[in-house]
Scaffold this motif. Structure first.
Motif, mmCIF file in Angstrom:
data_model
loop_
_atom_site.group_PDB
_atom_site.id
_atom_site.type_symbol
_atom_site.label_atom_id
_atom_site.label_comp_id
_atom_site.label_asym_id
_atom_site.label_seq_id
_atom_site.Cartn_x
_atom_site.Cartn_y
_atom_site.Cartn_z
ATOM 1 N N ASP A 14 0.689 -1.499 -0.186
ATOM 2 C CA ASP A 14 -0.102 -0.132 0.624
ATOM 3 C C ASP A 14 1.123 1.066 0.356
ATOM 4 O OD1 ASP A 14 -2.462 -1.370 -0.067
ATOM 5 O OD2 ASP A 14 -3.048 -0.612 2.209
ATOM 6 N N ARG A 15 1.635 1.373 0.842
ATOM 7 C CA ARG A 15 2.396 2.191 0.933
ATOM 8 C C ARG A 15 3.714 3.171 -0.424
ATOM 9 N NH1 ARG A 15 4.248 0.254 5.647
ATOM 10 N NH2 ARG A 15 5.744 -0.378 5.225
ATOM 11 N N LEU A 16 3.875 1.152 -1.680
ATOM 12 C CA LEU A 16 4.094 1.579 -2.537
ATOM 13 C C LEU A 16 3.381 2.155 -4.121
ATOM 14 C CD1 LEU A 16 6.451 -1.221 -2.148
ATOM 15 C CD2 LEU A 16 7.271 1.016 -2.167
ATOM 16 N N ARG A 17 2.188 2.830 -3.068
ATOM 17 C CA ARG A 17 0.481 2.122 -4.237
ATOM 18 C C ARG A 17 1.379 3.806 -5.267
ATOM 19 N NH1 ARG A 17 -3.505 -0.794 -4.572
ATOM 20 N NH2 ARG A 17 -3.260 -2.541 -3.127
ATOM 21 N N SER A 18 1.910 5.020 -4.665
ATOM 22 C CA SER A 18 2.348 6.376 -5.483
ATOM 23 C C SER A 18 3.179 6.960 -6.211
ATOM 24 C CB SER A 18 2.472 6.672 -3.659
ATOM 25 O OG SER A 18 3.457 6.777 -2.767
ATOM 26 N N ARG A 19 3.856 4.769 -5.468
ATOM 27 C CA ARG A 19 4.837 5.121 -7.064
ATOM 28 C C ARG A 19 5.231 4.241 -7.680
ATOM 29 N NH1 ARG A 19 9.106 4.190 -2.335
ATOM 30 N NH2 ARG A 19 10.632 3.767 -3.796
ATOM 31 N N PHE A 20 3.947 2.978 -8.135
ATOM 32 C CA PHE A 20 4.212 2.200 -8.672
ATOM 33 C C PHE A 20 2.695 1.794 -9.023
ATOM 34 C CE2 PHE A 20 7.631 1.734 -6.323
ATOM 35 C CZ PHE A 20 8.863 1.572 -7.067
ATOM 36 N N GLU A 21 2.778 0.560 -9.590
ATOM 37 C CA GLU A 21 0.976 0.334 -10.340
ATOM 38 C C GLU A 21 0.832 -0.662 -9.458
ATOM 39 O OE1 GLU A 21 -1.183 -1.436 -13.981
ATOM 40 O OE2 GLU A 21 0.379 -0.652 -13.831
ATOM 41 N N VAL A 22 -0.327 -1.264 -8.814
ATOM 42 C CA VAL A 22 -0.119 -2.659 -8.140
ATOM 43 C C VAL A 22 -1.642 -3.149 -9.251
ATOM 44 C CG1 VAL A 22 -0.954 -3.580 -6.007
ATOM 45 C CG2 VAL A 22 0.531 -2.216 -6.050
ATOM 46 N N VAL A 23 -1.490 -4.209 -8.757
ATOM 47 C CA VAL A 23 -2.480 -5.018 -9.677
ATOM 48 C C VAL A 23 -2.462 -5.962 -8.848
ATOM 49 C CG1 VAL A 23 -2.163 -4.803 -11.765
ATOM 50 C CG2 VAL A 23 -0.334 -6.742 -11.317
ATOM 51 N N GLU A 24 -3.831 -6.596 -8.736
ATOM 52 C CA GLU A 24 -4.815 -8.003 -7.878
ATOM 53 C C GLU A 24 -4.126 -8.773 -9.000
ATOM 54 O OE1 GLU A 24 -8.348 -9.739 -5.286
ATOM 55 O OE2 GLU A 24 -7.535 -7.219 -4.672
ATOM 56 N N TYR A 25 -3.766 -10.316 -9.265
ATOM 57 C CA TYR A 25 -4.289 -11.150 -9.886
ATOM 58 C C TYR A 25 -4.426 -12.267 -10.045
ATOM 59 C CZ TYR A 25 0.274 -13.245 -7.706
ATOM 60 O OH TYR A 25 1.400 -14.188 -6.941
ATOM 61 N N GLY A 26 -4.863 -12.432 -8.939
ATOM 62 C CA GLY A 26 -5.422 -13.195 -8.166
ATOM 63 C C GLY A 26 -6.618 -13.082 -6.900
ATOM 64 N N ARG A 27 -6.844 -14.279 -6.350
ATOM 65 C CA ARG A 27 -7.733 -14.648 -4.813
ATOM 66 C C ARG A 27 -7.290 -16.302 -4.669
ATOM 67 N NH1 ARG A 27 -9.952 -10.218 -1.937
ATOM 68 N NH2 ARG A 27 -11.231 -10.841 0.242
ATOM 69 N N LEU A 28 -7.096 -15.789 -3.282
ATOM 70 C CA LEU A 28 -7.205 -17.214 -3.538
ATOM 71 C C LEU A 28 -7.988 -17.687 -1.766
ATOM 72 C CD1 LEU A 28 -3.170 -17.726 -2.353
ATOM 73 C CD2 LEU A 28 -4.906 -18.946 -4.219
ATOM 74 N N ASP A 29 -9.269 -18.494 -1.718
ATOM 75 C CA ASP A 29 -10.184 -18.306 -0.828
ATOM 76 C C ASP A 29 -9.723 -19.927 0.111
ATOM 77 O OD1 ASP A 29 -11.702 -15.824 -1.199
ATOM 78 O OD2 ASP A 29 -11.789 -16.550 -3.318
#
Length: 306
Positions: free
Chosen positions: A42-57
């Protein structure tokens, strides 16, 4: 009668559902993916793109799988892949990847596209384990129709760059618990005898038998040697049962074994192995060794693109 070598199962018989369930019931959360990993991303979001590529249930828990990308991705730049936490218990792989992004990723702006998946196996990260809840090793499961959702999700993320990736470095550790817990558990799960082995004291890399790239491996070793010690060969000239082909370097057939470092057709691939249980290494050194390895791998690939 054969003496049991692991507290679950019957010697000589592979586990069934009952044994896997018993094993799962013994796993307890020991740390927090949300606190240790997601908050850092979360602290890196201002500098880089963050993508959610999946979710483990994994009821009752669910884990978003996040990757960090260069914000100004350009199709004309070489692509570099960094993965960590495929084995959740291998701590410096996760924190080394995050530390690299925070401290050095910006240095490659305009020179390379970076894709970093810092914690491929968050359930295992929290439980300091090698396997996922089905007692499957994600790092033997990077293949079509993977039984491990962690592995399948990462392969889907990487698929668009599979042929265009120049370098992939996968960050791991070899720990004393490999010998005390994980190898005996593997033997028990598969109904095989447990064969004692030797844990190397120091850092080493695993190259690809089919594409070893020795100069690349040695560049990584040379950079890490400034941070922590390199593992020597054992009395048989081996590290973890494989011949040492250069100081601190062994090779595996990555794709054949379903290993993470084989998921692309990158020219340069390596798996790092840090030794965190050494009396000569601190957690900070282990993280720094991973960072040094990533930087050296990218730098070498940029200097030798073809």
């Amino acid at each position: 009668m054969t003496e049991a070598f692991y507290p679950i199962g019957t010697p000589g018989q592979p586990w069934g559902d009952a044994e896997t369930s018993e094993w799962l019931s013994r796993q307890t959360r020991q740390r927090s993916y949300a606190v240790d990993v997601l908050s850092v991303i979360d602290r890196l979001r201002s500098r880089f793109e963050v993508v959610e590529y999946g979710r483990l249930d994994y009821a009752p828990d669910a884990y978003p799988l996040l990757a960090i990308r260069s914000r100004n991705w350009r199709d004309d730049l070489p692509c570099m892949l960094v993965t960590g936490g495929v084995h959740g218990y291998e701590t410096s792989g996760v924190h080394g990847a995050l530390q690299f992004v925070d401290q050095h990723a910006a240095d490659y702006e305009g020179r390379a596209n970076l894709l970093v998946a810092p914690c491929v196996s968050p359930w295992a990260y929290e439980r300091v384990h090698r396997w996922n809840p089905q007692a499957i090793d994600p790092n033997r499961s990077f293949r079509a129709d993977s039984p491990a959702p962690e592995s399948a999700a990462l392969m889907r993320l990487v698929a668009p760059q599979r042929d265009g990736m120049l370098m992939h470095i996968d960050l791991h550790e070899t720990t004393d618990t490999d010998e005390s817990e994980f190898r005996p558990a593997l033997a028990a799960r598969d109904g095989k005898p447990s064969e004692p082995g030797e844990i190397p004291d120091g850092f080493y890399t695993v190259g690809d038998t089919e594409n070893p790239q020795p100069a690349f491996q040695q560049a990584v070793i040379a950079a890490v040697a400034k941070v922590t010690h390199i593992a020597p060969a054992d009395g048989n000239g081996e590290i973890i049962g494989s011949p040492v082909v250069a100081p601190g370097v062994i090779n595996y057939p990555l794709k054949q074994l379903g290993l993470c470092a084989g998921i692309t057709n990158a020219r340069y691939t390596t798996t790092t192995e840090v030794y965190p249980d050494s009396p000569r290494a601190t957690p900070e050194q282990c993280n720094a060794a991973q960072v040094a390895a990533v930087c050296a791998a990218i730098d070498f690939a940029l200097a030798h693109p073809a």
